[in-house]
Design a protein around this motif. Sequence first.
Motif, PDB file in Angstrom:
ATOM      1  N   GLY A 212       0.091 -10.743 -22.049  1.00  0.00           N
ATOM      2  CA  GLY A 212       0.059  -9.294 -22.104  1.00  0.00           C
ATOM      3  C   GLY A 212       0.659  -8.659 -20.867  1.00  0.00           C
ATOM      4  O   GLY A 212       0.881  -9.324 -19.848  1.00  0.00           O
ATOM      5  N   THR A 213       0.915  -7.372 -21.000  1.00  0.00           N
ATOM      6  CA  THR A 213       1.420  -6.579 -19.877  1.00  0.00           C
ATOM      7  C   THR A 213       0.630  -5.282 -19.816  1.00  0.00           C
ATOM      8  O   THR A 213       0.135  -4.794 -20.836  1.00  0.00           O
ATOM      9  N   ARG A 214       0.503  -4.755 -18.612  1.00  0.00           N
ATOM     10  CA  ARG A 214      -0.115  -3.440 -18.407  1.00  0.00           C
ATOM     11  C   ARG A 214       0.618  -2.779 -17.250  1.00  0.00           C
ATOM     12  O   ARG A 214       1.206  -3.458 -16.415  1.00  0.00           O
ATOM     13  N   SER A 215       0.545  -1.473 -17.213  1.00  0.00           N
ATOM     14  CA  SER A 215       1.099  -0.780 -16.050  1.00  0.00           C
ATOM     15  C   SER A 215       0.003   0.037 -15.386  1.00  0.00           C
ATOM     16  O   SER A 215      -0.908   0.538 -16.044  1.00  0.00           O
ATOM     17  N   PHE A 216       0.097   0.091 -14.067  1.00  0.00           N
ATOM     18  CA  PHE A 216      -0.800   0.887 -13.237  1.00  0.00           C
ATOM     19  C   PHE A 216       0.089   1.782 -12.393  1.00  0.00           C
ATOM     20  O   PHE A 216       0.468   1.411 -11.282  1.00  0.00           O
ATOM     21  N   ASN A 217       0.484   2.912 -12.972  1.00  0.00           N
ATOM     22  CA  ASN A 217       1.432   3.827 -12.361  1.00  0.00           C
ATOM     23  C   ASN A 217       2.713   3.062 -12.045  1.00  0.00           C
ATOM     24  O   ASN A 217       3.413   2.662 -12.957  1.00  0.00           O
ATOM     25  N   GLN A 218       3.017   2.779 -10.772  1.00  0.00           N
ATOM     26  CA  GLN A 218       4.269   2.116 -10.407  1.00  0.00           C
ATOM     27  C   GLN A 218       4.200   0.585 -10.464  1.00  0.00           C
ATOM     28  O   GLN A 218       5.221  -0.082 -10.357  1.00  0.00           O
ATOM     29  N   PHE A 219       3.013   0.022 -10.633  1.00  0.00           N
ATOM     30  CA  PHE A 219       2.845  -1.425 -10.717  1.00  0.00           C
ATOM     31  C   PHE A 219       2.887  -1.893 -12.167  1.00  0.00           C
ATOM     32  O   PHE A 219       2.432  -1.182 -13.062  1.00  0.00           O
TER      33      PHE A 219
ATOM     34  N   PHE B 264       0.812  -1.213   0.000  1.00  0.00           N
ATOM     35  CA  PHE B 264       0.000   0.000   0.000  1.00  0.00           C
ATOM     36  C   PHE B 264       0.849   1.268   0.000  1.00  0.00           C
ATOM     37  O   PHE B 264       0.324   2.375  -0.098  1.00  0.00           O
ATOM     38  N   ASN B 265       2.174   1.109   0.103  1.00  0.00           N
ATOM     39  CA  ASN B 265       3.073   2.256   0.022  1.00  0.00           C
ATOM     40  C   ASN B 265       3.457   2.593  -1.416  1.00  0.00           C
ATOM     41  O   ASN B 265       4.134   3.577  -1.661  1.00  0.00           O
ATOM     42  N   VAL B 266       3.038   1.757  -2.365  1.00  0.00           N
ATOM     43  CA  VAL B 266       3.355   1.959  -3.777  1.00  0.00           C
ATOM     44  C   VAL B 266       2.186   2.671  -4.443  1.00  0.00           C
ATOM     45  O   VAL B 266       1.027   2.311  -4.227  1.00  0.00           O
ATOM     46  N   GLU B 267       2.502   3.673  -5.246  1.00  0.00           N
ATOM     47  CA  GLU B 267       1.457   4.437  -5.912  1.00  0.00           C
ATOM     48  C   GLU B 267       0.939   3.674  -7.127  1.00  0.00           C
ATOM     49  O   GLU B 267       1.673   3.402  -8.073  1.00  0.00           O
ATOM     50  N   GLY B 268      -0.320   3.296  -7.048  1.00  0.00           N
ATOM     51  CA  GLY B 268      -0.955   2.576  -8.148  1.00  0.00           C
ATOM     52  C   GLY B 268      -1.847   3.496  -8.954  1.00  0.00           C
ATOM     53  O   GLY B 268      -1.703   4.720  -8.931  1.00  0.00           O
ATOM     54  N   GLU B 269      -2.785   2.873  -9.645  1.00  0.00           N
ATOM     55  CA  GLU B 269      -3.712   3.614 -10.485  1.00  0.00           C
ATOM     56  C   GLU B 269      -5.081   2.966 -10.339  1.00  0.00           C
ATOM     57  O   GLU B 269      -5.258   1.796 -10.684  1.00  0.00           O
ATOM     58  N   GLY B 270      -6.030   3.689  -9.761  1.00  0.00           N
ATOM     59  CA  GLY B 270      -7.335   3.097  -9.487  1.00  0.00           C
ATOM     60  C   GLY B 270      -7.166   1.923  -8.554  1.00  0.00           C
ATOM     61  O   GLY B 270      -6.456   2.005  -7.555  1.00  0.00           O
ATOM     62  N   ASP B 271      -7.778   0.802  -8.907  1.00  0.00           N
ATOM     63  CA  ASP B 271      -7.616  -0.404  -8.088  1.00  0.00           C
ATOM     64  C   ASP B 271      -6.662  -1.401  -8.746  1.00  0.00           C
ATOM     65  O   ASP B 271      -6.687  -2.590  -8.439  1.00  0.00           O
ATOM     66  N   ASN B 272      -5.840  -0.899  -9.660  1.00  0.00           N
ATOM     67  CA  ASN B 272      -4.794  -1.713 -10.313  1.00  0.00           C
ATOM     68  C   ASN B 272      -5.362  -2.933 -11.045  1.00  0.00           C
ATOM     69  O   ASN B 272      -4.745  -3.982 -11.086  1.00  0.00           O
ATOM     70  N   GLY B 273      -6.556  -2.785 -11.614  1.00  0.00           N
ATOM     71  CA  GLY B 273      -7.163  -3.847 -12.400  1.00  0.00           C
ATOM     72  C   GLY B 273      -7.968  -4.857 -11.610  1.00  0.00           C
ATOM     73  O   GLY B 273      -8.517  -5.802 -12.184  1.00  0.00           O
TER      74      GLY B 273
END
Length: 177
Positions: free
Chosen positions: A161-168, A30-39
């Motif tokens: 496939g690959t996707r990114s969610f900010n830092q994830f 939870f210390n990592v900045e994600g994007e939304g709920d990270n999929g």
Amino acid sequence: MNKKRSLVLFIATSLDGYIATKNESLDWLFNVEGEGDNGYSEFYDTVDTILMGKKTYDWIMKHKASEFPYKNKGCYVFTRSIMDDTEDVRFINEDIVSFTNKIKNKEGKNIWIVGGGDLLQSFVKEKLVDEIILTVAPTVLGNGIPLFKQGDYQLELSLEGTRSFNQFVELHYKVTK
């Protein structure tokens, strides 16, 4: 003829392959900045059945918010003990392979393996896992609870496939059988 449902591992891991610290903490995640709920929501809509081990179930019950997080899904907890089912969970102490194959052959959406550890190793050794969706956090823990335990097994994977969610970064693999 029914299409066989997929057994999917959807999980987050540190860059060095740990799913939790030694004391079972997920605070690092939870210390990592994600994007939304990270999929998560998108994935959650693709499953109607949840499988987990008793240790994972106990952790969820200890750390849950106000209610069981997998309501309205068929939730099965594998345990060596005899336990009474609850409104949300059916406890299973039968053979993992036969039970899993039975539900994979039923009509429905995909099946989610929640958590890791001993149960995941059993699924992998028995070649029951069909897909792995791994969300990697840019964190190195150095030790902790490994995603995959050491053992006498091997998985061949094909990158879907690959996707990114900010830092994830999400890596989606199909298991080659």
